[in-house]
Design an enzyme around this catalytic site. Sequence first.
Site, PDB file in Angstrom:
ATOM      1  N   GLY A 177      -4.438  -0.771  -3.202  1.00  0.00           N
ATOM      2  CA  GLY A 177      -5.135  -0.307  -4.152  1.00  0.00           C
ATOM      3  C   GLY A 177      -6.485   0.141  -3.785  1.00  0.00           C
TER       4      GLY A 177
ATOM      5  N   PRO B 283       3.160  -1.977   0.298  1.00  0.00           N
ATOM      6  CA  PRO B 283       2.576  -1.352   1.601  1.00  0.00           C
ATOM      7  C   PRO B 283       1.162  -1.559   1.511  1.00  0.00           C
ATOM      8  CG  PRO B 283       2.962   0.324  -0.124  1.00  0.00           C
ATOM      9  CD  PRO B 283       3.627  -0.888  -0.504  1.00  0.00           C
ATOM     10  N   GLY B 284       0.459  -1.603   2.873  1.00  0.00           N
ATOM     11  CA  GLY B 284      -0.764  -1.561   2.981  1.00  0.00           C
ATOM     12  C   GLY B 284      -1.246  -0.298   2.849  1.00  0.00           C
ATOM     13  N   SER B 285      -2.411   0.005   3.772  1.00  0.00           N
ATOM     14  CA  SER B 285      -2.875   1.494   3.992  1.00  0.00           C
ATOM     15  C   SER B 285      -2.072   1.996   5.282  1.00  0.00           C
ATOM     16  CB  SER B 285      -4.286   1.468   4.270  1.00  0.00           C
ATOM     17  OG  SER B 285      -4.624   0.719   5.177  1.00  0.00           O
TER      18      SER B 285
ATOM     19  N   HIS C 242       1.566  -2.897  -6.017  1.00  0.00           N
ATOM     20  CA  HIS C 242       2.406  -2.108  -5.374  1.00  0.00           C
ATOM     21  C   HIS C 242       1.692  -1.582  -4.275  1.00  0.00           C
ATOM     22  CE1 HIS C 242      -0.767   0.951  -6.699  1.00  0.00           C
ATOM     23  NE2 HIS C 242      -0.012   1.987  -6.584  1.00  0.00           N
TER      24      HIS C 242
ATOM     25  N   HIS D  59       7.455   6.132   1.436  1.00  0.00           N
ATOM     26  CA  HIS D  59       6.911   6.116   0.086  1.00  0.00           C
ATOM     27  C   HIS D  59       6.908   7.529  -0.649  1.00  0.00           C
ATOM     28  CE1 HIS D  59       2.851   6.033  -2.345  1.00  0.00           C
ATOM     29  NE2 HIS D  59       3.515   5.777  -3.260  1.00  0.00           N
TER      30      HIS D  59
ATOM     31  N   LYS E  85       2.290  11.848   7.510  1.00  0.00           N
ATOM     32  CA  LYS E  85       1.828  11.859   6.230  1.00  0.00           C
ATOM     33  C   LYS E  85       1.637  13.635   6.010  1.00  0.00           C
ATOM     34  CE  LYS E  85      -1.656   9.700   4.422  1.00  0.00           C
ATOM     35  NZ  LYS E  85      -0.783   8.819   3.294  1.00  0.00           N
TER      36      LYS E  85
ATOM     37  N   HIS F 246       7.613   1.998  -8.356  1.00  0.00           N
ATOM     38  CA  HIS F 246       6.255   1.395  -8.826  1.00  0.00           C
ATOM     39  C   HIS F 246       5.421   2.350  -9.775  1.00  0.00           C
ATOM     40  CE1 HIS F 246       4.618   2.779  -4.688  1.00  0.00           C
ATOM     41  NE2 HIS F 246       4.214   3.792  -5.490  1.00  0.00           N
TER      42      HIS F 246
END
Length: 396
Positions: free
Chosen positions: A327, A300-302, A324, A173, A394, A268
Amino acid sequence: MTTRIDNLKLLSFASEIDDKTIEQAKETAALPFVHPHVALMPDAHYGKGSAVGTVIPTVDAVIPAAVGVDIGCGMIAVRTTFDAGVIENLDRAELRTSIESAIPLSPGNYNRAVDRYPFTAGRIAVLEELAAADGVDLSHSPKWREQLGSLGGGNHFIELCLDEVDRVWMFLHSGSRGVGNRIAQRHIKIAQRLCKQWHIPLPNGDLAYLPHGTSELDVYLCDLAWAQRFALENRAEMMDRFRQAFAHWVGLDGDPATLETERINCHHNYTVREHHGGKDVWLTRKGAIDAHEGVRGIIPGSMGTRSYIVTGKGHGGGLCSAPHGAGRRYSRTEAKRRYTEADLEAAMTGIEYRHGAEWIDEIPQAYKDIDVVMADAERLVSIDHVLRQVLNVKGT
C-alpha cells in the site's frame, strides 16, 4: 488490530491509515445497499472514488469505479525445482534482457505477433469463445489479442525471488491491460449517466452504481467476467514466457513446465458473488485478495522488499479477504519530490534491475512497511513463504 469506525458499517484492519482514506471509506460504507459492512485492509490508502484496499459487499448493485479500471489486476507466483545454488553464478542481467524481449513492458506496447509462442493461440481461442458465448462487445479494443502477454507500467512488475530456504520463485503482477480499461471506463460512464438521470444523490460520482434488474448491470457483469478471465490468462501467458526464458537461462533440457512445483494465480481488483452476513452479495475487492479458509494467496511488498505467499483464515470481519500488498504511503508525485535516483539505487542494492529515474515513484520508501501490514493481517492469513527479490523488471 480491528477498529469499528464511528459506529458505521466500516471495519478497519490498518494500524497505519490517514484521515483522507477513512473519510473516503465512510462515504462508501454509508451507501444503503452495503451489507454487512465495508472492510479496510491493512494496506488501505486513498484512491479514485473508493480507497484502495477496500472490500465492499453490496446487495443488488455493483459500483464499476470501485472495481476500478484495471479489472482483474493481480499476482501470479511459481515455485521452481531450483535453489539459489543453481543461479548464484549466472548473469542475472542476461535473464532480465531475455524477459524484456519476451514480454512487452510499457503501456500501449503490445505483441507484434501472437504466434511467437505455441501456448498463446489456445488462450486466445478460449477468450474468443467466452466473448462470443456471453455477447461481450470488444469492438472498442481491436488489438486485445496483441495485449495478451504484456505487462504494463506503474506498479506492475516481474521478479525472480528466493524464499526462506533459498528455493527459486518466479513472480509477477499485472491485470487486464488496455482492453480491461476500456471495458471499465465504458461502464463507469453508464453508471454515472444513469444515477444522474434517476436523480440519485451520491457523495461522489465515482460511487455511481448499476442496480439489479437493469440490462446495464447484466451487460457489465458479462463484460466484467470476461475481463477478469483475460487478466488471469494474461498473467499465465507472461508466466509461461518467463518460465521459458528462465529454463533457457539455467540450461534446462526438455519441457520448461517440468521446473514448476506449484503455481498460484489470484486477483486483487475484482467482483465476485459471495455469501456474507446472511445474504448473497456482490463482493468487490479493490486492492484485496480472497482469504477464505485454505485459499492460497500472494501479497507482494515493494520492488525492494519482501513478498509473501499466504493461506487464508476465512475471517468473517475481514469479509474473508486480506491485503494485496504494502500500500502506498506517498503518492507518485510526492515520492518523486522526496527521493532521487541515487536513493532508489541504494534501496535496490543486491537486486538486478533496470536503473533509471523512471522508477523513483516506485521506490520502497514510497510504500508502507510490509512487516507492519503483515502483522495487521495476522488474523486474516497465515504466512507460508517469505520471498526476497534478486531480479526485478518493471514497465515504464
